[in-house]
Design a protein around this motif. Structure first.
Motif, mmCIF file in Angstrom:
data_model
loop_
_atom_site.group_PDB
_atom_site.id
_atom_site.type_symbol
_atom_site.label_atom_id
_atom_site.label_comp_id
_atom_site.label_asym_id
_atom_site.label_seq_id
_atom_site.Cartn_x
_atom_site.Cartn_y
_atom_site.Cartn_z
ATOM 1 N N ARG A 1 -95.417 -7.922 -28.769
ATOM 2 C CA ARG A 1 -94.994 -8.722 -27.617
ATOM 3 C C ARG A 1 -96.039 -8.810 -26.516
ATOM 4 N N VAL A 2 -97.038 -7.911 -26.534
ATOM 5 C CA VAL A 2 -98.005 -7.845 -25.439
ATOM 6 C C VAL A 2 -99.414 -8.037 -25.985
ATOM 7 N N THR A 3 -100.228 -8.773 -25.267
ATOM 8 C CA THR A 3 -101.617 -8.941 -25.676
ATOM 9 C C THR A 3 -102.519 -8.817 -24.447
ATOM 10 N N SER A 4 -103.822 -8.946 -24.654
ATOM 11 C CA SER A 4 -104.765 -8.850 -23.539
ATOM 12 C C SER A 4 -105.969 -9.738 -23.850
ATOM 13 N N ILE A 5 -106.782 -9.964 -22.839
ATOM 14 C CA ILE A 5 -107.957 -10.827 -23.022
ATOM 15 C C ILE A 5 -108.831 -10.296 -24.158
ATOM 16 N N ASN A 6 -109.080 -8.992 -24.164
ATOM 17 C CA ASN A 6 -109.954 -8.421 -25.192
ATOM 18 C C ASN A 6 -109.340 -8.397 -26.580
ATOM 19 N N ASP A 7 -108.001 -8.487 -26.655
ATOM 20 C CA ASP A 7 -107.355 -8.611 -27.970
ATOM 21 C C ASP A 7 -107.603 -9.997 -28.551
ATOM 22 N N ILE A 8 -107.831 -10.975 -27.682
ATOM 23 C CA ILE A 8 -107.932 -12.370 -28.121
ATOM 24 C C ILE A 8 -109.391 -12.794 -28.313
ATOM 25 N N ARG B 1 -90.244 -13.033 -0.710
ATOM 26 C CA ARG B 1 -90.335 -13.992 0.399
ATOM 27 C C ARG B 1 -89.903 -13.291 1.667
ATOM 28 N N ARG B 2 -90.838 -13.160 2.582
ATOM 29 C CA ARG B 2 -90.567 -12.497 3.852
ATOM 30 C C ARG B 2 -91.292 -13.227 4.960
ATOM 31 N N LYS B 3 -90.679 -13.249 6.135
ATOM 32 C CA LYS B 3 -91.310 -13.836 7.330
ATOM 33 C C LYS B 3 -91.788 -15.261 7.077
ATOM 34 N N GLY B 4 -91.046 -16.031 6.263
ATOM 35 C CA GLY B 4 -91.449 -17.406 5.985
ATOM 36 C C GLY B 4 -92.622 -17.536 5.036
ATOM 37 N N MET B 5 -93.022 -16.423 4.443
ATOM 38 C CA MET B 5 -94.180 -16.398 3.536
ATOM 39 C C MET B 5 -93.737 -16.133 2.105
ATOM 40 N N ILE B 6 -94.557 -16.591 1.168
ATOM 41 C CA ILE B 6 -94.446 -16.151 -0.217
ATOM 42 C C ILE B 6 -95.568 -15.147 -0.440
ATOM 43 N N LEU B 7 -95.214 -13.967 -0.899
ATOM 44 C CA LEU B 7 -96.227 -13.045 -1.434
ATOM 45 C C LEU B 7 -95.963 -12.974 -2.934
ATOM 46 N N GLN B 8 -96.903 -13.425 -3.708
ATOM 47 C CA GLN B 8 -96.791 -13.270 -5.163
ATOM 48 C C GLN B 8 -97.990 -12.470 -5.638
ATOM 49 N N HIS B 9 -97.711 -11.401 -6.384
ATOM 50 C CA HIS B 9 -98.821 -10.695 -7.012
ATOM 51 C C HIS B 9 -98.525 -10.528 -8.494
ATOM 52 N N GLY B 10 -99.603 -10.311 -9.249
ATOM 53 C CA GLY B 10 -99.421 -10.198 -10.689
ATOM 54 C C GLY B 10 -100.690 -9.676 -11.329
ATOM 55 N N THR B 11 -100.575 -9.376 -12.608
ATOM 56 C CA THR B 11 -101.695 -8.765 -13.320
ATOM 57 C C THR B 11 -102.091 -9.630 -14.507
ATOM 58 N N ILE B 12 -103.376 -9.578 -14.826
ATOM 59 C CA ILE B 12 -103.890 -10.237 -16.029
ATOM 60 C C ILE B 12 -104.589 -9.136 -16.818
ATOM 61 N N LEU B 13 -104.091 -8.853 -18.015
ATOM 62 C CA LEU B 13 -104.587 -7.715 -18.784
ATOM 63 C C LEU B 13 -105.941 -8.030 -19.425
ATOM 64 N N ILE B 14 -106.917 -7.148 -19.193
ATOM 65 C CA ILE B 14 -108.204 -7.265 -19.894
ATOM 66 C C ILE B 14 -108.104 -6.509 -21.220
ATOM 67 N N SER B 15 -107.565 -5.293 -21.158
ATOM 68 C CA SER B 15 -107.193 -4.596 -22.396
ATOM 69 C C SER B 15 -105.980 -3.745 -22.069
#
Lengths: 96, 252
Positions: free
Chosen positions: B189-196, B147-161
């Motif tokens: 503990r970890v999975t991905s779209i292509n695992d499912i 949170r900076r300058k009154g903003m929320i910056l959220q980034h993240g990843t979604i695993l394909i494989s």
């Protein structure tokens, strides 16, 4: 004396702390995969601890005061975890 | 409510982080509207959390050999290997719409779009505080916020494989013996779209599923757009003068 320790914070993250100290703390760097908002709060805490007498009472007081401050939000890091890490540095053997 | 959607494709590590920072700056100044961005990393890269030590966490020689870039993020959290995945970033004012003030609740609020997006692909996923999303009990998405300058910056990843062997070659581990153990435990503990999923999904499939997911979850309509001239020039500058430098990446 230079020292590096790895401690598990009760809030769930691993903290790696580097310290250079003799009677006082000359330098401290707090690292890990925690979150602090604002991020510069951690720099401020490092500054607050620099130049401080390397003994438990004073360090504990600074950490507790810091975590009570309004507007600072921490996740995965606590005064207890930092205290544990800093005391391990002070009590450990020299890493050179 | 209309929100800007940027589809910037693949970029280098320094440029990806520079674009996020530039967008944050321009949304905060009012020059750009609230923005969601979907992107990828080429070449693959390891990003580390703001408070991590690069030399402690990442095997820089291994990264060099395998052509993997490294970059420090402005967000906290852990080291991430970015390869076959879709990354998003959301830049919204802290007081925007019904976004909660509480950091844990705002993670969940934004991650709602990822749950919907994965749902659209046929994956039942759940938010797992503080900042993860799991499918079948295994992590499929990690997220980080500043949170900076009154903003929320959220980034993240979604695993394909995910290539866990490669990931634990790039990340430092205490010893060779623990490397095997870490890989084995990560498999649980970890999975991905292509695992499912049995059918193959592409980067573009995941991008459009996520865009739709965010729209439905946040009740907004995206308007496809491009980075402004000012955003581009700041991104170029910050990529070169900050995210591409030893000073920044080796700061801790």
């Amino acid at each position: 004396m230079k020292k590096k320790v790895l401690v598990e914070d009760p809030k769930g993250k691993f903290l790696k702390i580097y310290m250079d100290f003799d009677e006082t703390i000359n330098e401290i760097v707090i690292t890990g995969d925690f979150f602090a908002h604002p991020e510069k709060a951690i720099d401020e805490l490092q500054e607050n601890l620099t130049g401080v007498k390397a003994e438990s009472g004073e360090i504990k007081r600074i950490l507790e005061d810091f975590f009570k401050k309004k507007g600072v939000r921490m996740y995965g890091i606590s005064s207890e975890g930092l205290y544990k890490g800093i005391m391990e540095c002070l009590e450990g053997e020299d890493d050179g | 409510m209309t929100v800007r959607l940027l589809l910037t494709g693949y970029s280098t590590a320094a440029r990806n982080m520079a674009i996020d920072e530039s967008v944050l700056h321009h949304v905060a100044s009012g020059d750009s509207p609230p923005t969601f961005r979907l992107y990828g990393w080429k070449p693959p890269a390891v990003s580390i959390g703001y408070f991590q030590s690069l030399a402690e966490e990442v095997d820089l020689d291994a990264c060099d050999e395998l052509g993997v870039e490294v970059v420090r993020r402005i967000t906290g959290g852990g080291a991430v290997f970015h390869d076959d995945e879709v990354t998003y970033s959301a830049v919204i004012p802290e007081d925007w719409g019904s976004v909660p003030d509480s950091i844990p609740e705002s993670y969940e609020y934004i991650c709602g779009g990822i749950l919907k997006g994965l749902g659209g692909l046929g994956i039942d996923a759940r938010f797992q505080g503080l900042n993860d999303i799991a499918a079948g009990g295994k992590k499929i998405s990690g997220n980080a916020q500043t949170r900076r300058k009154g903003m929320i910056l959220q980034h993240g990843t979604i695993l394909i494989s995910i290539d866990l062997e490669k990931m634990f070659t790039l990340l430092k581990v205490p010893s060779e013996k623990t490397r095997k153990k870490l890989i084995d435990s990560a498999k649980d503990r970890v999975t991905s779209i292509n695992d499912i999923l049995t059918s193959h999904v592409s980067f573009e499939d995941v991008v459009s599923a996520l865009a739709g997911g965010f729209e439905r979850s946040l009740g907004v309509e995206f308007e496809r757009s491009e980075l402004s001239e000012n955003e581009l020039s700041m991104a170029d500058k910050v990529a070169g003068e900050k995210y591409g430098t030893e000073d920044w990446n080796h700061m801790r």
